[in-house]
Design an enzyme around this catalytic site. Structure first.
Site, PDB file in Angstrom:
ATOM      1  N   TRP A 102       0.839  -1.217   0.000  1.00  0.00           N
ATOM      2  CA  TRP A 102       0.000   0.000   0.000  1.00  0.00           C
ATOM      3  C   TRP A 102       0.860   1.248   0.000  1.00  0.00           C
ATOM      4  O   TRP A 102       0.492   2.259  -0.602  1.00  0.00           O
ATOM      5  CB  TRP A 102      -0.997  -0.032   1.157  1.00  0.00           C
ATOM      6  CG  TRP A 102      -1.926  -1.194   1.011  1.00  0.00           C
ATOM      7  CD1 TRP A 102      -1.978  -2.317   1.796  1.00  0.00           C
ATOM      8  CD2 TRP A 102      -2.898  -1.396  -0.032  1.00  0.00           C
ATOM      9  NE1 TRP A 102      -2.916  -3.179   1.314  1.00  0.00           N
ATOM     10  CE2 TRP A 102      -3.503  -2.643   0.199  1.00  0.00           C
ATOM     11  CE3 TRP A 102      -3.320  -0.637  -1.123  1.00  0.00           C
ATOM     12  CZ2 TRP A 102      -4.505  -3.162  -0.620  1.00  0.00           C
ATOM     13  CZ3 TRP A 102      -4.317  -1.142  -1.960  1.00  0.00           C
ATOM     14  CH2 TRP A 102      -4.894  -2.395  -1.694  1.00  0.00           C
ATOM     15  N   ASP A 172      -1.591   6.577   6.780  1.00  0.00           N
ATOM     16  CA  ASP A 172      -2.624   5.667   6.272  1.00  0.00           C
ATOM     17  C   ASP A 172      -2.967   4.695   7.399  1.00  0.00           C
ATOM     18  O   ASP A 172      -2.180   3.805   7.736  1.00  0.00           O
ATOM     19  CB  ASP A 172      -2.089   4.914   5.041  1.00  0.00           C
ATOM     20  CG  ASP A 172      -3.097   3.890   4.496  1.00  0.00           C
ATOM     21  OD1 ASP A 172      -4.134   3.650   5.137  1.00  0.00           O
ATOM     22  OD2 ASP A 172      -2.811   3.311   3.417  1.00  0.00           O
ATOM     23  N   LYS A 196     -12.581  -2.049   7.326  1.00  0.00           N
ATOM     24  CA  LYS A 196     -11.900  -2.925   8.270  1.00  0.00           C
ATOM     25  C   LYS A 196     -12.401  -2.628   9.685  1.00  0.00           C
ATOM     26  O   LYS A 196     -13.088  -3.444  10.274  1.00  0.00           O
ATOM     27  CB  LYS A 196     -10.395  -2.749   8.164  1.00  0.00           C
ATOM     28  CG  LYS A 196      -9.900  -3.100   6.756  1.00  0.00           C
ATOM     29  CD  LYS A 196      -8.582  -2.455   6.438  1.00  0.00           C
ATOM     30  CE  LYS A 196      -8.259  -2.429   4.976  1.00  0.00           C
ATOM     31  NZ  LYS A 196      -8.208  -3.724   4.319  1.00  0.00           N
TER      32      LYS A 196
HETATM   33  N1  PMP Z   1      -4.120   1.174   2.604  1.00  0.00           N
HETATM   34  C1  PMP Z   1      -4.133   0.060   3.368  1.00  0.00           C
HETATM   35  C2  PMP Z   1      -3.206  -0.036   4.531  1.00  0.00           C
HETATM   36  C3  PMP Z   1      -4.996  -0.995   3.035  1.00  0.00           C
HETATM   37  O1  PMP Z   1      -5.009  -2.117   3.774  1.00  0.00           O
HETATM   38  C4  PMP Z   1      -5.871  -0.857   1.934  1.00  0.00           C
HETATM   39  C5  PMP Z   1      -6.885  -1.916   1.557  1.00  0.00           C
HETATM   40  N2  PMP Z   1      -6.698  -3.180   1.933  1.00  0.00           N
HETATM   41  C6  PMP Z   1      -5.794   0.303   1.162  1.00  0.00           C
HETATM   42  C7  PMP Z   1      -4.935   1.300   1.542  1.00  0.00           C
HETATM   43  C8  PMP Z   1      -6.673   0.493  -0.041  1.00  0.00           C
HETATM   44  O2  PMP Z   1      -7.954   0.718   0.374  1.00  0.00           O
HETATM   45  P1  PMP Z   1      -9.192   0.862  -0.621  1.00  0.00           P
HETATM   46  O3  PMP Z   1      -9.488  -0.501  -1.137  1.00  0.00           O
HETATM   47  O4  PMP Z   1     -10.250   1.425   0.277  1.00  0.00           O
HETATM   48  O5  PMP Z   1      -8.797   1.805  -1.688  1.00  0.00           O
END
Ligand code: PMP
Length: 360
Positions: A102, A172, A196
């Site tokens: 991420w 994040d 989550k």
């Molecule tokens: N950042 C983190 C730490 C994540 O775990 C995730 C999704 N698993 C995301 C960003 C991306 O999130 P989204 O699917 O809501 O765009």
């Protein structure tokens, strides 16, 4: 009730009390004669829902008054672009830490808008640790410093924050928001996709310090400028009304349980049950470095691919589902967000013990 223990990384398990309340209110919300889904976002009833959601979140996270709370769309992934579009205004530069897939996505998106200096990375060991933040020199000029507080795939988390030398810190917190007490004032922006620890997918919470709002270039699309959403109380366009409603119920649920510090205590208890067993097991092993282990996502492996597959299959038959790890780590991953009860983790560990006895 026929509910399974769902260890999904997201969308993830929600508190059953919240689901039951939503079910009760589904067809006729508080005498309005309609469901929240059918309600105008400009109606009085909905105004109360979104205002209460924000109020409760502010309360449980102790968000200072000089921060705005936004309920946006586009997932955490859209924030990877919105952050540089709104913050890369003076130096056109960000200092970022690469602690997983991420972070990498956030880095490649930020590069479209300016210079990115990756100040540390744990890619050399499949991101199974957090680089030493204390030895980082972040003195160079930049618009902000960026970290991924909890790395969902690798099961690591920051326990100390880097010294940004006064630059705004962007975090994040998609997979660890509301799981442990944090000091919001240490951040310029905190953001989290909801699916989550907050509620259903479709809404992204952004907590932003006021002085960072309103500097986007005129070329930035209206919908991608934080100021648009601040000026319109997250109602510039139709917000994801139902997701925000459920998020509000989850915030209330946390408050009733004693707030974020109570959650943190339970989360430590849950994580310890699983980590203690992984540390003593001769068959299972955790993949993340001890000092950096996440409270929310716990990856672990067995000695062979065959055993991994057998474990996942047998676990599912017993009602422990979505335990397959991310393909980049392999093995298993138990995501034990706020809504996973202690009992779920204890029963999983009991099952792991049985599995170990049978297979060693
Ligand atoms: N950042 C983190 C730490 C994540 O775990 C995730 C999704 N698993 C995301 C960003 C991306 O999130 P989204 O699917 O809501 O765009």
């Amino acid at each position: 009730m026929n509910r399974v223990y769902n260890f999904s990384a997201g969308p993830a398990t929600l508190p059953v009390e919240v689901l039951e309340q939503a079910a009760q209110e589904m067809v006729n919300y508080k005498g309005t004669g309609m469901s929240v889904m059918e309600m105008s976002h400009r109606s009085k009833a909905y105004e109360e829902i979104i205002n209460n959601a924000e109020k409760t979140l502010r309360e449980i996270m102790e968000i200072p008054d000089n921060y705005k709370v936004l309920f946006l769309q586009g997932g955490a992934s859209l924030q990877f672009a919105m952050i540089p579009m709104n913050l890369m205004t003076k130096h056109k530069k960000a200092l970022m830490l690469n602690t997983g897939a991420w972070s990498k996505k956030a880095i490649s998106e930020a590069k479209k808008f300016g210079e990115v200096v990756v100040k540390a990375s744990s890619e050399d060991k499949t991101f199974n640790y957090i680089p030493d933040v204390e030895s980082l020199d972040l003195s160079e000029d930049a618009d902000y410093v960026y970290i991924t507080n909890n790395n969902t795939i690798y099961g690591t988390r920051f326990t100390t924050l880097p010294d940004t030398k006064g630059k705004p810190l962007v975090g994040d917190m998609s997979s660890n928001i509301l799981s442990e007490k944090i000091d919001v004032s240490q951040y310029g922006i905190i953001f989290a996709g909801a699916q989550k620890n907050i509620g259903p997918a479709g809404v992204t919470v952004v907590i932003i310090r006021e002085d960072l709002i309103g500097h986007a270039d005129a070329s930035v699309p209206t919908m991608l400028d934080y100021k648009t959403h601040v000026d319109n109380d997250s109602m510039f366009n139709t917000p994801p009304t139902y997701s925000i409603y459920i998020a509000g119920l989850v915030f209330e649920w946390i408050k009733k349980l004693g707030g974020v510090s109570a959650m943190e205590k339970i989360n430590n208890e849950k994580a310890n049950i699983l980590y203690n067993y992984l540390d003593e097991s001769k068959l299972f092993s955790g993949t993340a470095e001890k000092k950096d282990r996440s409270l929310m996502n716990i990856p672990f492996i067995l000695p062979t691919e065959e055993l991994n597959a057998q474990f996942i299959k047998e676990a599912a038959a017993k009602g422990f589902v979505t335990l397959k790890g991310h393909r980049s780590v392999g093995g298993m991953r138990a995501s034990i967000y706020n809504a996973m009860p202690v009992e779920g983790v204890q029963k999983l560990v009991d099952f792991m013990k049985e599995f170990e006895a049978k297979n060693s």
